[in-house]
Design a protein around this motif. Structure first.
Motif, PDB file in Angstrom:
ATOM      1  N   ALA A 162       4.016   1.494  -8.347  1.00  0.00           N
ATOM      2  CA  ALA A 162       4.198   0.758  -9.604  1.00  0.00           C
ATOM      3  C   ALA A 162       4.565   1.717 -10.727  1.00  0.00           C
ATOM      4  O   ALA A 162       5.421   1.408 -11.570  1.00  0.00           O
ATOM      5  CB  ALA A 162       2.921  -0.001  -9.943  1.00  0.00           C
ATOM      6  N   ASP A 163       3.931   2.880 -10.754  1.00  0.00           N
ATOM      7  CA  ASP A 163       4.234   3.879 -11.785  1.00  0.00           C
ATOM      8  C   ASP A 163       5.696   4.308 -11.739  1.00  0.00           C
ATOM      9  O   ASP A 163       6.293   4.637 -12.772  1.00  0.00           O
ATOM     10  CB  ASP A 163       3.342   5.111 -11.617  1.00  0.00           C
ATOM     11  N   LEU A 164       6.284   4.295 -10.539  1.00  0.00           N
ATOM     12  CA  LEU A 164       7.686   4.684 -10.385  1.00  0.00           C
ATOM     13  C   LEU A 164       8.642   3.524 -10.641  1.00  0.00           C
ATOM     14  O   LEU A 164       9.855   3.711 -10.647  1.00  0.00           O
ATOM     15  CB  LEU A 164       7.931   5.220  -8.972  1.00  0.00           C
ATOM     16  N   GLY A 165       8.090   2.338 -10.844  1.00  0.00           N
ATOM     17  CA  GLY A 165       8.934   1.170 -11.061  1.00  0.00           C
ATOM     18  C   GLY A 165       9.505   0.593  -9.783  1.00  0.00           C
ATOM     19  O   GLY A 165      10.515  -0.120  -9.815  1.00  0.00           O
ATOM     20  N   LEU A 166       8.870   0.879  -8.647  1.00  0.00           N
ATOM     21  CA  LEU A 166       9.342   0.316  -7.384  1.00  0.00           C
ATOM     22  C   LEU A 166       8.972  -1.157  -7.273  1.00  0.00           C
ATOM     23  O   LEU A 166       8.124  -1.653  -8.018  1.00  0.00           O
ATOM     24  CB  LEU A 166       8.727   1.079  -6.207  1.00  0.00           C
ATOM     25  N   ASP A 167       9.613  -1.834  -6.359  1.00  0.00           N
ATOM     26  CA  ASP A 167       9.257  -3.220  -6.043  1.00  0.00           C
ATOM     27  C   ASP A 167       7.929  -3.168  -5.294  1.00  0.00           C
ATOM     28  O   ASP A 167       7.887  -2.888  -4.100  1.00  0.00           O
ATOM     29  CB  ASP A 167      10.355  -3.842  -5.173  1.00  0.00           C
ATOM     30  N   THR A 168       6.834  -3.439  -6.001  1.00  0.00           N
ATOM     31  CA  THR A 168       5.507  -3.260  -5.403  1.00  0.00           C
ATOM     32  C   THR A 168       5.213  -4.304  -4.323  1.00  0.00           C
ATOM     33  O   THR A 168       4.452  -4.024  -3.392  1.00  0.00           O
ATOM     34  CB  THR A 168       4.410  -3.313  -6.476  1.00  0.00           C
ATOM     35  N   LYS A 169       5.811  -5.470  -4.413  1.00  0.00           N
ATOM     36  CA  LYS A 169       5.611  -6.470  -3.373  1.00  0.00           C
ATOM     37  C   LYS A 169       6.197  -5.983  -2.057  1.00  0.00           C
ATOM     38  O   LYS A 169       5.551  -6.063  -0.997  1.00  0.00           O
ATOM     39  CB  LYS A 169       6.257  -7.797  -3.770  1.00  0.00           C
ATOM     40  N   GLN A 170       7.413  -5.456  -2.118  1.00  0.00           N
ATOM     41  CA  GLN A 170       8.052  -4.911  -0.927  1.00  0.00           C
ATOM     42  C   GLN A 170       7.273  -3.709  -0.407  1.00  0.00           C
ATOM     43  O   GLN A 170       7.047  -3.563   0.801  1.00  0.00           O
ATOM     44  CB  GLN A 170       9.491  -4.492  -1.242  1.00  0.00           C
ATOM     45  N   PHE A 171       6.841  -2.858  -1.322  1.00  0.00           N
ATOM     46  CA  PHE A 171       6.108  -1.648  -0.948  1.00  0.00           C
ATOM     47  C   PHE A 171       4.768  -1.994  -0.293  1.00  0.00           C
ATOM     48  O   PHE A 171       4.403  -1.434   0.745  1.00  0.00           O
ATOM     49  CB  PHE A 171       5.880  -0.793  -2.196  1.00  0.00           C
ATOM     50  N   ASP A 172       4.052  -2.930  -0.900  1.00  0.00           N
ATOM     51  CA  ASP A 172       2.747  -3.344  -0.377  1.00  0.00           C
ATOM     52  C   ASP A 172       2.893  -3.939   1.021  1.00  0.00           C
ATOM     53  O   ASP A 172       2.110  -3.640   1.928  1.00  0.00           O
ATOM     54  CB  ASP A 172       2.121  -4.359  -1.335  1.00  0.00           C
ATOM     55  N   SER A 173       3.907  -4.775   1.205  1.00  0.00           N
ATOM     56  CA  SER A 173       4.155  -5.372   2.513  1.00  0.00           C
ATOM     57  C   SER A 173       4.487  -4.302   3.545  1.00  0.00           C
ATOM     58  O   SER A 173       4.037  -4.358   4.693  1.00  0.00           O
ATOM     59  CB  SER A 173       5.295  -6.381   2.418  1.00  0.00           C
ATOM     60  N   CYS A 174       5.261  -3.311   3.138  1.00  0.00           N
ATOM     61  CA  CYS A 174       5.623  -2.202   4.022  1.00  0.00           C
ATOM     62  C   CYS A 174       4.378  -1.481   4.524  1.00  0.00           C
ATOM     63  O   CYS A 174       4.262  -1.171   5.714  1.00  0.00           O
ATOM     64  CB  CYS A 174       6.536  -1.234   3.266  1.00  0.00           C
ATOM     65  N   LEU A 175       3.416  -1.246   3.620  1.00  0.00           N
ATOM     66  CA  LEU A 175       2.179  -0.575   4.007  1.00  0.00           C
ATOM     67  C   LEU A 175       1.300  -1.479   4.865  1.00  0.00           C
ATOM     68  O   LEU A 175       0.736  -1.034   5.875  1.00  0.00           O
ATOM     69  CB  LEU A 175       1.400  -0.146   2.756  1.00  0.00           C
ATOM     70  N   LEU A 176       1.172  -2.732   4.466  1.00  0.00           N
ATOM     71  CA  LEU A 176       0.309  -3.656   5.197  1.00  0.00           C
ATOM     72  C   LEU A 176       0.732  -3.798   6.650  1.00  0.00           C
ATOM     73  O   LEU A 176      -0.107  -3.890   7.549  1.00  0.00           O
ATOM     74  CB  LEU A 176       0.312  -5.030   4.510  1.00  0.00           C
ATOM     75  N   TRP A 177       2.037  -3.808   6.869  1.00  0.00           N
ATOM     76  CA  TRP A 177       2.547  -4.012   8.223  1.00  0.00           C
ATOM     77  C   TRP A 177       2.797  -2.702   8.958  1.00  0.00           C
ATOM     78  O   TRP A 177       3.369  -2.697  10.044  1.00  0.00           O
ATOM     79  CB  TRP A 177       3.829  -4.844   8.179  1.00  0.00           C
TER      80      TRP A 177
END
Length: 290
Positions: free
Chosen positions: A219-234
């Protein structure tokens, strides 16, 4: 379907969906990714000519929850996924294609096909490969105090290329941080995210590299956190990180940081520990003189 055919970590994420911790779209996208990459192997399924709906029926979610709690068999869970495929709720085309397209890319004896973004010019005479753990204090100190000098002296000058390969060995958060760096790479911010990880390094498995912290850095980098969170979760990049670690183990890496310098004739020299750029230059000079 045997238990060995379904990685245990898939149950965790499936359970989160059953408990409404992730949404339906993330669940579907995750299942599609797992099948496409043959992490989750599903028998061939015919598409139904009479689709009932494109919404996941409640019984599938119940089934997912029961499976996550070990109340039903793997076969029952797979039957539910096959139903989703038959209804075209889960879309699967050419399973395994991504794996087949991901070919081995070797420099010397090192497969760097799963590395993060490369630094340097393609025609550089030397390659530097670093194996690192994001929870490694010495790795973080080297990146903060020596990496910029190395970049100026050897990478920007066109003398060497630089690859970073994951070698998470200090704990669970080490592996998760490595996965997170590749999730950032999906959004073309690998180097920026890596810099944050090394700046935030603060011990082992004490929270600074937890799931929530890693999403916060995105989030601090301005990334798409929804996409990022899903990437980690899966665990999208779990196999990628594991592959890099296996490359290191094959070459005798047991701790970090460790560096290998390779010339155009595939001669390999090893550097152990957080050494200054002058040591790298010395090794390169030796390779040039031989």
């Amino acid at each position: 379907v045997s238990a060995q055919e379904i990685p245990s970590w898939i149950k965790n994420t499936t359970g989160w969906w059953a408990e409404d911790k992730i949404n339906e779209n993330d669940f579907v996208n995750g299942i599609e990714y797992l099948i496409q990459n043959e992490i989750l192997k599903i028998p061939q399924t015919q598409i139904s000519k009479t689709q009932e709906s494109h919404d996941i029926p409640p019984w599938i979610k119940n089934t997912a929850g029961w499976w996550a709690r070990n109340q039903i068999s793997d076969t029952d869970f797979v039957n539910g996924i096959q139903y989703l495929i038959s209804q075209e709720i889960v879309s699967v085309t050419n399973p395994g294609q991504a794996l087949r397209e991901s070919t081995i890319q070797k420099i010397g004896t090192f497969d760097i096909s799963k590395a993060g973004s490369v630094e340097g010019y393609d025609d550089a005479a030397f390659t530097i490969i670093m194996f690192s753990d994001y929870q490694c204090e010495k790795c973080a100190l080297w990146f903060q105090h020596e990496k910029n000098l190395l970049t100026e002296d050897l990478i920007d000058s066109g003398k060497a290329r630089f690859y970073h390969l994951d070698f998470p060995f200090l704990g669970e958060d080490s592996f998760l941080a490595s996965e997170a760096s590749h999730c950032a790479n999906d959004q073309n911010r690998y180097a920026d995210y890596q810099k944050i990880l090394y700046e935030k390094q603060n011990g082992i498995n004490n929270g600074w590299a937890s799931h929530d912290s890693l999403v916060g850095y995105a989030a601090d980098l301005g990334l798409d956190t929804k996409q990022f969170d899903s990437c980690l979760l899966w665990d999208k990049h779990k196999l990628q990180v594991q592959h890099n670690k296996e490359v290191g183990s094959f070459h005798g890496v047991v701790g970090t940081p460790v560096f290998f310098i390779i010339n155009s004739e595939d001669t390999i020299k090893k550097i152990t520990g957080p050494q200054p750029p002058m040591i790298f230059q010395k090794v390169i000079n030796e390779l040039e003189s031989n």
